[in-house]
Design a protein around this motif. Structure first.
Motif, PDB file in Angstrom:
ATOM      1  N   SER A  27       0.830  -1.210   0.000  1.00 38.54           N
ATOM      2  CA  SER A  27       0.000   0.000   0.000  1.00 38.54           C
ATOM      3  C   SER A  27       0.862   1.257   0.000  1.00 38.54           C
ATOM      4  O   SER A  27       0.589   2.215  -0.733  1.00 38.54           O
ATOM      5  CB  SER A  27      -0.930   0.005   1.218  1.00 38.54           C
ATOM      6  OG  SER A  27      -1.888  -1.024   1.133  1.00 38.54           O
ATOM      7  N   PHE A 149     -10.906  -2.505 -10.537  1.00 38.94           N
ATOM      8  CA  PHE A 149     -11.529  -3.636  -9.849  1.00 38.94           C
ATOM      9  C   PHE A 149     -11.564  -4.900 -10.716  1.00 38.94           C
ATOM     10  O   PHE A 149     -12.198  -5.887 -10.339  1.00 38.94           O
ATOM     11  CB  PHE A 149     -12.941  -3.253  -9.388  1.00 38.94           C
ATOM     12  CG  PHE A 149     -12.928  -2.372  -8.179  1.00 38.94           C
ATOM     13  CD1 PHE A 149     -12.953  -2.910  -6.904  1.00 38.94           C
ATOM     14  CD2 PHE A 149     -12.848  -0.993  -8.309  1.00 38.94           C
ATOM     15  CE1 PHE A 149     -12.926  -2.103  -5.789  1.00 38.94           C
ATOM     16  CE2 PHE A 149     -12.816  -0.165  -7.195  1.00 38.94           C
ATOM     17  CZ  PHE A 149     -12.855  -0.722  -5.926  1.00 38.94           C
ATOM     18  N   SER A 153      -4.914  -8.763  -9.276  1.00 36.57           N
ATOM     19  CA  SER A 153      -5.137  -9.006  -7.856  1.00 36.57           C
ATOM     20  C   SER A 153      -6.608  -9.271  -7.549  1.00 36.57           C
ATOM     21  O   SER A 153      -6.945 -10.204  -6.807  1.00 36.57           O
ATOM     22  CB  SER A 153      -4.643  -7.809  -7.039  1.00 36.57           C
ATOM     23  OG  SER A 153      -4.852  -8.020  -5.660  1.00 36.57           O
ATOM     24  N   CYS A 154      -7.503  -8.469  -8.116  1.00 36.95           N
ATOM     25  CA  CYS A 154      -8.937  -8.653  -7.868  1.00 36.95           C
ATOM     26  C   CYS A 154      -9.440  -9.960  -8.480  1.00 36.95           C
ATOM     27  O   CYS A 154     -10.225 -10.679  -7.854  1.00 36.95           O
ATOM     28  CB  CYS A 154      -9.729  -7.466  -8.425  1.00 36.95           C
ATOM     29  SG  CYS A 154      -9.526  -5.939  -7.484  1.00 36.95           S
ATOM     30  N   ARG A 175     -16.381  -6.325   3.710  1.00 38.11           N
ATOM     31  CA  ARG A 175     -16.205  -6.226   2.262  1.00 38.11           C
ATOM     32  C   ARG A 175     -14.812  -6.676   1.877  1.00 38.11           C
ATOM     33  O   ARG A 175     -13.821  -6.239   2.439  1.00 38.11           O
ATOM     34  CB  ARG A 175     -16.425  -4.773   1.803  1.00 38.11           C
ATOM     35  CG  ARG A 175     -16.292  -4.579   0.296  1.00 38.11           C
ATOM     36  CD  ARG A 175     -16.337  -3.109  -0.082  1.00 38.11           C
ATOM     37  NE  ARG A 175     -15.190  -2.382   0.393  1.00 38.11           N
ATOM     38  CZ  ARG A 175     -14.008  -2.336  -0.262  1.00 38.11           C
ATOM     39  NH1 ARG A 175     -13.843  -2.972  -1.407  1.00 38.11           N
ATOM     40  NH2 ARG A 175     -13.000  -1.653   0.243  1.00 38.11           N
ATOM     41  N   ARG A 176     -14.728  -7.563   0.887  1.00 40.00           N
ATOM     42  CA  ARG A 176     -13.435  -7.984   0.358  1.00 40.00           C
ATOM     43  C   ARG A 176     -12.901  -6.922  -0.598  1.00 40.00           C
ATOM     44  O   ARG A 176     -13.681  -6.195  -1.214  1.00 40.00           O
ATOM     45  CB  ARG A 176     -13.568  -9.332  -0.377  1.00 40.00           C
ATOM     46  CG  ARG A 176     -13.540 -10.553   0.530  1.00 40.00           C
ATOM     47  CD  ARG A 176     -14.755 -10.661   1.438  1.00 40.00           C
ATOM     48  NE  ARG A 176     -16.011 -10.723   0.700  1.00 40.00           N
ATOM     49  CZ  ARG A 176     -16.540 -11.846   0.233  1.00 40.00           C
ATOM     50  NH1 ARG A 176     -15.927 -12.990   0.416  1.00 40.00           N
ATOM     51  NH2 ARG A 176     -17.712 -11.831  -0.400  1.00 40.00           N
ATOM     52  N   TYR A 177     -11.594  -6.836  -0.759  1.00 41.57           N
ATOM     53  CA  TYR A 177     -10.994  -5.705  -1.480  1.00 41.57           C
ATOM     54  C   TYR A 177     -11.392  -5.661  -2.950  1.00 41.57           C
ATOM     55  O   TYR A 177     -11.319  -4.604  -3.582  1.00 41.57           O
ATOM     56  CB  TYR A 177      -9.468  -5.730  -1.330  1.00 41.57           C
ATOM     57  CG  TYR A 177      -8.770  -6.833  -2.096  1.00 41.57           C
ATOM     58  CD1 TYR A 177      -8.380  -6.665  -3.425  1.00 41.57           C
ATOM     59  CD2 TYR A 177      -8.477  -8.063  -1.490  1.00 41.57           C
ATOM     60  CE1 TYR A 177      -7.732  -7.670  -4.121  1.00 41.57           C
ATOM     61  CE2 TYR A 177      -7.844  -9.071  -2.180  1.00 41.57           C
ATOM     62  CZ  TYR A 177      -7.470  -8.882  -3.491  1.00 41.57           C
ATOM     63  OH  TYR A 177      -6.831  -9.882  -4.183  1.00 41.57           O
ATOM     64  N   TRP A 178     -11.806  -6.788  -3.533  1.00 44.25           N
ATOM     65  CA  TRP A 178     -12.191  -6.794  -4.951  1.00 44.25           C
ATOM     66  C   TRP A 178     -13.649  -6.409  -5.168  1.00 44.25           C
ATOM     67  O   TRP A 178     -14.106  -6.320  -6.299  1.00 44.25           O
ATOM     68  CB  TRP A 178     -11.937  -8.175  -5.557  1.00 44.25           C
ATOM     69  CG  TRP A 178     -12.639  -9.279  -4.824  1.00 44.25           C
ATOM     70  CD1 TRP A 178     -13.931  -9.692  -4.995  1.00 44.25           C
ATOM     71  CD2 TRP A 178     -12.095 -10.103  -3.800  1.00 44.25           C
ATOM     72  NE1 TRP A 178     -14.227 -10.727  -4.144  1.00 44.25           N
ATOM     73  CE2 TRP A 178     -13.105 -11.003  -3.392  1.00 44.25           C
ATOM     74  CE3 TRP A 178     -10.845 -10.177  -3.179  1.00 44.25           C
ATOM     75  CZ2 TRP A 178     -12.913 -11.951  -2.399  1.00 44.25           C
ATOM     76  CZ3 TRP A 178     -10.648 -11.126  -2.190  1.00 44.25           C
ATOM     77  CH2 TRP A 178     -11.665 -12.003  -1.813  1.00 44.25           C
ATOM     78  N   PRO A 181     -16.788  -0.689  -3.230  1.00 43.61           N
ATOM     79  CA  PRO A 181     -17.288  -0.098  -1.977  1.00 43.61           C
ATOM     80  C   PRO A 181     -18.656   0.563  -2.160  1.00 43.61           C
ATOM     81  O   PRO A 181     -19.024   0.981  -3.256  1.00 43.61           O
ATOM     82  CB  PRO A 181     -16.214   0.950  -1.637  1.00 43.61           C
ATOM     83  CG  PRO A 181     -14.999   0.503  -2.376  1.00 43.61           C
ATOM     84  CD  PRO A 181     -15.499  -0.131  -3.629  1.00 43.61           C
ATOM     85  N   TRP A 213      -1.563  -5.595  -5.578  1.00 46.15           N
ATOM     86  CA  TRP A 213      -1.908  -4.861  -4.354  1.00 46.15           C
ATOM     87  C   TRP A 213      -3.043  -5.576  -3.613  1.00 46.15           C
ATOM     88  O   TRP A 213      -4.059  -5.944  -4.195  1.00 46.15           O
ATOM     89  CB  TRP A 213      -2.331  -3.441  -4.725  1.00 46.15           C
ATOM     90  CG  TRP A 213      -2.738  -2.585  -3.574  1.00 46.15           C
ATOM     91  CD1 TRP A 213      -2.103  -2.443  -2.370  1.00 46.15           C
ATOM     92  CD2 TRP A 213      -3.868  -1.704  -3.529  1.00 46.15           C
ATOM     93  NE1 TRP A 213      -2.760  -1.537  -1.580  1.00 46.15           N
ATOM     94  CE2 TRP A 213      -3.853  -1.068  -2.265  1.00 46.15           C
ATOM     95  CE3 TRP A 213      -4.881  -1.384  -4.428  1.00 46.15           C
ATOM     96  CZ2 TRP A 213      -4.817  -0.134  -1.880  1.00 46.15           C
ATOM     97  CZ3 TRP A 213      -5.839  -0.463  -4.054  1.00 46.15           C
ATOM     98  CH2 TRP A 213      -5.804   0.147  -2.797  1.00 46.15           C
ATOM     99  N   LEU A 214      -2.846  -5.803  -2.318  1.00 48.60           N
ATOM    100  CA  LEU A 214      -3.811  -6.420  -1.401  1.00 48.60           C
ATOM    101  C   LEU A 214      -4.031  -7.910  -1.648  1.00 48.60           C
ATOM    102  O   LEU A 214      -4.828  -8.537  -0.939  1.00 48.60           O
ATOM    103  CB  LEU A 214      -5.174  -5.701  -1.452  1.00 48.60           C
ATOM    104  CG  LEU A 214      -5.163  -4.212  -1.105  1.00 48.60           C
ATOM    105  CD1 LEU A 214      -6.574  -3.647  -1.241  1.00 48.60           C
ATOM    106  CD2 LEU A 214      -4.613  -3.969   0.289  1.00 48.60           C
ATOM    107  N   ASP A 249      -3.201  -2.391 -10.728  1.00 50.43           N
ATOM    108  CA  ASP A 249      -4.031  -2.001  -9.588  1.00 50.43           C
ATOM    109  C   ASP A 249      -4.655  -0.621  -9.801  1.00 50.43           C
ATOM    110  O   ASP A 249      -5.773  -0.371  -9.358  1.00 50.43           O
ATOM    111  CB  ASP A 249      -3.184  -1.982  -8.304  1.00 50.43           C
ATOM    112  CG  ASP A 249      -2.609  -3.345  -7.986  1.00 50.43           C
ATOM    113  OD1 ASP A 249      -3.342  -4.345  -8.084  1.00 50.43           O
ATOM    114  OD2 ASP A 249      -1.406  -3.419  -7.647  1.00 50.43           O
TER     115      ASP A 249
END
Length: 267
Positions: A27, A149, A153-154, A175-178, A181, A213-214, A249
């Protein structure tokens, strides 16, 4: 005459922390790279006029001002403007309260209009792009940084999540990062970014920033390594992301007016 700066009527610690990156290296590296890239693209015109839309506390606008440009930050939240002025009272960057869809500036005012990580919060991204084109000079550029998104990574995160769910593993309540929001009005990905210009702007150049990322254990893996080794790995993935914005990302896009000189010819 000088006046004493008073703290804004807000939760200062919360507001500042809201704009800080998480402590993990993936991050920290990504946020620093996005800000560094935005400042570099914004200050391409020496002494140019730059507008940072949805600027938050105005950190990027203030850095652009330090590079010799005339920087203006437009922000809908008076709280964020107050925090920025409280933290950096010495900055000469101008802060204006404004929403992105109706910018209070004359036509053809700015050499650069930038927007970092905020466009997916706007009520009408198309209206913002049209306004950005309006206030842009004929050879100006609009610079957008948007989270992807559909990054590698997602996509990998969703795949692992589906596999674990089929194996009977419970899904977490958060909530999962993929997942997009709740405060996002659109879901950022490459097709969406390509559609942003409409009839007002033409895509001039595009590239990605960062990769993985993440993603599961990637950040903790980087944190275990010596700083130099961690940076080499991150920069290696970032080099791939720059050539493959679909997998990156963060997607960086630069836009010009239809009649403006294309970037490759300009250089």
């Amino acid at each position: 005459m000088t006046t004493e700066a008073k703290p804004p009527e807000a939760d200062i610690s919360y507001s500042i922390c809201d704009f800080e990156a998480a402590p993990e290296r993936d991050s920290q590296y990504l946020y620093a790279a996005v800000e560094r890239t935005m400042v570099a693209l914004a200050s391409e015109v020496p002494g140019g006029r730059v507008l940072d839309v949805a600027c938050g506390t105005g950190k990027v606008a203030m850095r652009v001002q330090e590079r010799g440009c005339i920087a203006v930050g437009a922000e809908a939240s008076s709280e964020m403007i107050g925090v920025g002025r409280w933290v950096h009272p010495e900055s000469r960057a101008t802060m204006v309260r404004s929403i992105a869809e109706v910018l209070p500036f004359a036509t053809g005012t700015f050499d650069r209009v930038i927007c970092q990580g905020s466009l997916d919060h706007f009520a009408d991204a198309g209206a913002f792009m049209r306004e950005a084109a309006r206030v842009l000079k004929p050879e100006g550029r609009v610079v957008i940084a948007l989270a992807n998104f559909e990054s590698v990574s997602c996509r990998l995160g969703r795949l692992i999540d589906r596999t674990r769910w089929k194996m009977g593993r419970p899904r977490p309540p958060w909530r999962r990062y993929w997942e997009t929001p709740e405060d996002h009005n659109v879901r950022g990905d490459l097709p969406y970014v390509r559609s942003l210009g409409g009839e007002a702007l033409v895509l001039d150049r595009m590239f990605g920033l960062s990769m993985l990322w993440l993603f599961w254990r990637y950040g903790s893996f980087l944190d275990l390594l010596p700083e130099g080794a961690a940076r080499r790995i991150w920069h290696g993935f970032d080099a791939v992301a720059r050539r493959r914005p679909k997998d990156a990302d963060m997607i960086m896009s630069v836009w010009r007016k239809p009649g403006a000189t294309p970037w490759r010819k300009a250089r």
